[in-house]
Design a protein around this motif. Structure first.
Motif, mmCIF file in Angstrom:
data_model
loop_
_atom_site.group_PDB
_atom_site.id
_atom_site.type_symbol
_atom_site.label_atom_id
_atom_site.label_comp_id
_atom_site.label_asym_id
_atom_site.label_seq_id
_atom_site.Cartn_x
_atom_site.Cartn_y
_atom_site.Cartn_z
ATOM 1 N N ASP A 28 -2.849 4.131 -9.977
ATOM 2 C CA ASP A 28 -3.818 3.048 -9.813
ATOM 3 C C ASP A 28 -4.566 3.064 -8.491
ATOM 4 O O ASP A 28 -5.311 2.128 -8.184
ATOM 5 N N GLY A 29 -4.368 4.100 -7.683
ATOM 6 C CA GLY A 29 -5.182 4.270 -6.483
ATOM 7 C C GLY A 29 -4.747 3.478 -5.268
ATOM 8 O O GLY A 29 -5.519 3.355 -4.311
ATOM 9 N N PHE A 30 -3.525 2.944 -5.262
ATOM 10 C CA PHE A 30 -3.031 2.204 -4.101
ATOM 11 C C PHE A 30 -2.070 3.062 -3.289
ATOM 12 O O PHE A 30 -1.271 3.822 -3.846
ATOM 13 N N ASP A 31 -2.146 2.917 -1.972
ATOM 14 C CA ASP A 31 -1.202 3.627 -1.110
ATOM 15 C C ASP A 31 0.174 2.978 -1.175
ATOM 16 O O ASP A 31 1.195 3.668 -1.162
ATOM 17 N N ILE A 32 0.190 1.652 -1.228
ATOM 18 C CA ILE A 32 1.440 0.907 -1.265
ATOM 19 C C ILE A 32 1.279 -0.272 -2.220
ATOM 20 O O ILE A 32 0.254 -0.951 -2.221
ATOM 21 N N CYS A 33 2.298 -0.526 -3.023
ATOM 22 C CA CYS A 33 2.318 -1.680 -3.907
ATOM 23 C C CYS A 33 3.510 -2.558 -3.538
ATOM 24 O O CYS A 33 4.638 -2.063 -3.452
ATOM 25 N N ILE A 34 3.246 -3.834 -3.292
ATOM 26 C CA ILE A 34 4.325 -4.795 -3.109
ATOM 27 C C ILE A 34 4.622 -5.378 -4.482
ATOM 28 O O ILE A 34 3.725 -5.905 -5.145
ATOM 29 N N GLN A 35 5.869 -5.263 -4.925
ATOM 30 C CA GLN A 35 6.195 -5.678 -6.290
ATOM 31 C C GLN A 35 7.505 -6.437 -6.333
ATOM 32 O O GLN A 35 8.404 -6.198 -5.528
ATOM 33 N N GLY A 36 7.589 -7.353 -7.287
ATOM 34 C CA GLY A 36 8.824 -8.064 -7.549
ATOM 35 C C GLY A 36 9.603 -7.360 -8.636
ATOM 36 O O GLY A 36 9.078 -7.099 -9.706
ATOM 37 N N GLY A 37 10.860 -7.032 -8.366
ATOM 38 C CA GLY A 37 11.675 -6.303 -9.329
ATOM 39 C C GLY A 37 11.419 -4.817 -9.271
ATOM 40 O O GLY A 37 10.514 -4.343 -8.590
ATOM 41 N N VAL A 38 12.219 -4.047 -9.981
ATOM 42 C CA VAL A 38 12.106 -2.591 -10.006
ATOM 43 C C VAL A 38 11.530 -2.148 -11.337
ATOM 44 O O VAL A 38 12.060 -2.494 -12.391
ATOM 45 N N GLN A 39 10.442 -1.403 -11.295
ATOM 46 C CA GLN A 39 9.804 -0.909 -12.514
ATOM 47 C C GLN A 39 10.168 0.564 -12.726
ATOM 48 O O GLN A 39 10.632 1.250 -11.832
ATOM 49 N N GLN A 40 9.916 1.042 -13.928
ATOM 50 C CA GLN A 40 10.123 2.453 -14.250
ATOM 51 C C GLN A 40 8.804 3.195 -14.130
ATOM 52 O O GLN A 40 7.784 2.731 -14.638
ATOM 53 N N TYR A 41 8.816 4.349 -13.468
ATOM 54 C CA TYR A 41 7.587 5.114 -13.258
ATOM 55 C C TYR A 41 7.722 6.500 -13.873
ATOM 56 O O TYR A 41 8.816 7.046 -14.000
ATOM 57 N N ARG A 42 6.556 7.045 -14.219
ATOM 58 C CA ARG A 42 6.537 8.366 -14.844
ATOM 59 C C ARG A 42 6.767 9.482 -13.827
ATOM 60 O O ARG A 42 7.096 10.585 -14.183
ATOM 61 N N GLY A 43 6.547 9.211 -12.554
ATOM 62 C CA GLY A 43 6.695 10.231 -11.525
ATOM 63 C C GLY A 43 7.596 9.762 -10.411
ATOM 64 O O GLY A 43 8.337 8.790 -10.539
ATOM 65 N N LEU A 44 7.513 10.448 -9.280
ATOM 66 C CA LEU A 44 8.400 10.177 -8.164
ATOM 67 C C LEU A 44 7.771 9.178 -7.204
ATOM 68 O O LEU A 44 6.636 9.350 -6.775
ATOM 69 N N VAL A 45 8.520 8.156 -6.877
ATOM 70 C CA VAL A 45 8.058 7.160 -5.917
ATOM 71 C C VAL A 45 9.159 6.890 -4.905
ATOM 72 O O VAL A 45 10.331 7.192 -5.133
ATOM 73 N N GLU A 46 8.747 6.338 -3.769
ATOM 74 C CA GLU A 46 9.685 5.855 -2.768
ATOM 75 C C GLU A 46 9.703 4.334 -2.857
ATOM 76 O O GLU A 46 8.691 3.705 -3.183
ATOM 77 N N MET A 47 10.854 3.732 -2.560
ATOM 78 C CA MET A 47 10.978 2.278 -2.590
ATOM 79 C C MET A 47 11.765 1.797 -1.379
ATOM 80 O O MET A 47 12.653 2.484 -0.889
#
Length: 293
Positions: free
Chosen positions: A131-150
């Motif tokens: 979605d073109g964001f460098d960082i997303c602040i999110q509530g809860g843990v989502q499942q992603y298709r690729g590798l992310v850092e949290m």
């Protein structure tokens, strides 16, 4: 182990040597010494390519993690020496508008004037990989298709609330299950069943599926509808704190608690702004630890 990891990543001794800036003979020697030390073969060698053996795949899972953590250490040192600059595109849930989270983001902009921060407020689930964001602040843990850092940044307490006018027409519930017969205003991006624990350890579950009157995708709208006495809902305490204080909204079944919403910073593992992203997340975590979410 770092040399072995590079060979596994590149699939070639010569390519690993180029990436590491050392002679191919040294790469081959290092891997051979490692295999001798472990008394096992880690790589299948052919004239065309190099592949991992079964034991090599097991070992690579650990060495790649080791190299990744070491690179984070290098980035941390580089961050402390560099003058940060550039643009960070950040997605923030709209319900955090006016919260300590937003204040912490603003403080980062003040502390590092060379960094431009662009914030998008929305309540939809955002994918930092697409979605073109460098960082997303999110509530809860989502499942992603690729590798992310949290990184966890804090928690939000959730409460059951209804408008004063709505409550005055009913007997206040003595048990969470009593709420299932009330009219519900629900939030599209959250579950419709809530597990609760009482102060003395009893457990129960409340479902909103039977009496869902209105469903919205924005927590500010949900808060407004609650205040207009249309029904009961669940929302972060941070949003309705002022309404609870002035009495326009009533908190229900206070002796029962549900799990808190955990807030995370999420970003692509291979972001082009590694140092700047890490600096921002570290700053945010420290600010929120000091001031709370």
């Amino acid at each position: 182990m770092a040399i072995f990891t590079s060979v596994a990543d590149k699939g070639s001794f010569s390519e690993a040597a180029k990436a590491l800036g050392i002679a191919p003979s040294r790469v081959s020697e290092a891997v051979s010494r490692l295999e001798l030390h472990l008394d096992t073969t880690l790589l299948n060698r052919t004239t065309r390519k190099v592949t991992l053996t079964s034991e090599g795949r097991k070992f690579y899972a650990y060495t790649s993690s080791m190299v990744g953590e070491a690179q984070k250490g290098v980035n941390a040192i580089n961050i402390s020496k560099a003058i940060p600059s550039g643009t960070l595109n950040i997605s923030v849930p709209s319900y955090l508008n006016g919260s300590p989270m937003l204040a912490a983001i603003g403080a980062f902009g003040v502390a590092y004037p060379g960094v431009h921060v662009s914030i998008s407020f929305n309540d939809k689930l955002v994918d930092p990989l697409t979605d073109g964001f460098d960082i997303c602040i999110q509530g809860g843990v989502q499942q992603y298709r690729g590798l992310v850092e949290m990184r966890k940044l804090g928690e939000l307490e959730r409460v059951f609330v209804a408008g004063r006018g709505y409550c005055e027409k009913r007997s206040l519930p003595e048990h969470p299950k009593n709420l299932e017969s009330w009219d519900w205003i629900t939030y599209r991006h959250r579950e419709r069943k809530f597990k609760l624990v009482s102060r003395d350890g009893k457990k129960t579950e409340v479902s909103t599926t039977g009496r869902s009157k209105i469903r919205v995708d924005n927590l500010d709208a949900l808060h407004f509808l609650v205040k207009t006495n249309l029904g009961v809902s669940v929302m972060p305490l941070e949003i309705c704190r002022d309404s609870l204080a002035d009495g326009s909204v009533i908190r229900l079944i206070e002796d029962w608690r549900m799990s808190k919403v955990r807030l995370f910073a999420v970003w692509a593992e291979k972001t082009k702004r590694v140092s700047l992203t890490q600096m921002f997340v570290d700053f945010l975590a420290e600010e929120l630890c000091t001031n709370g979410v």
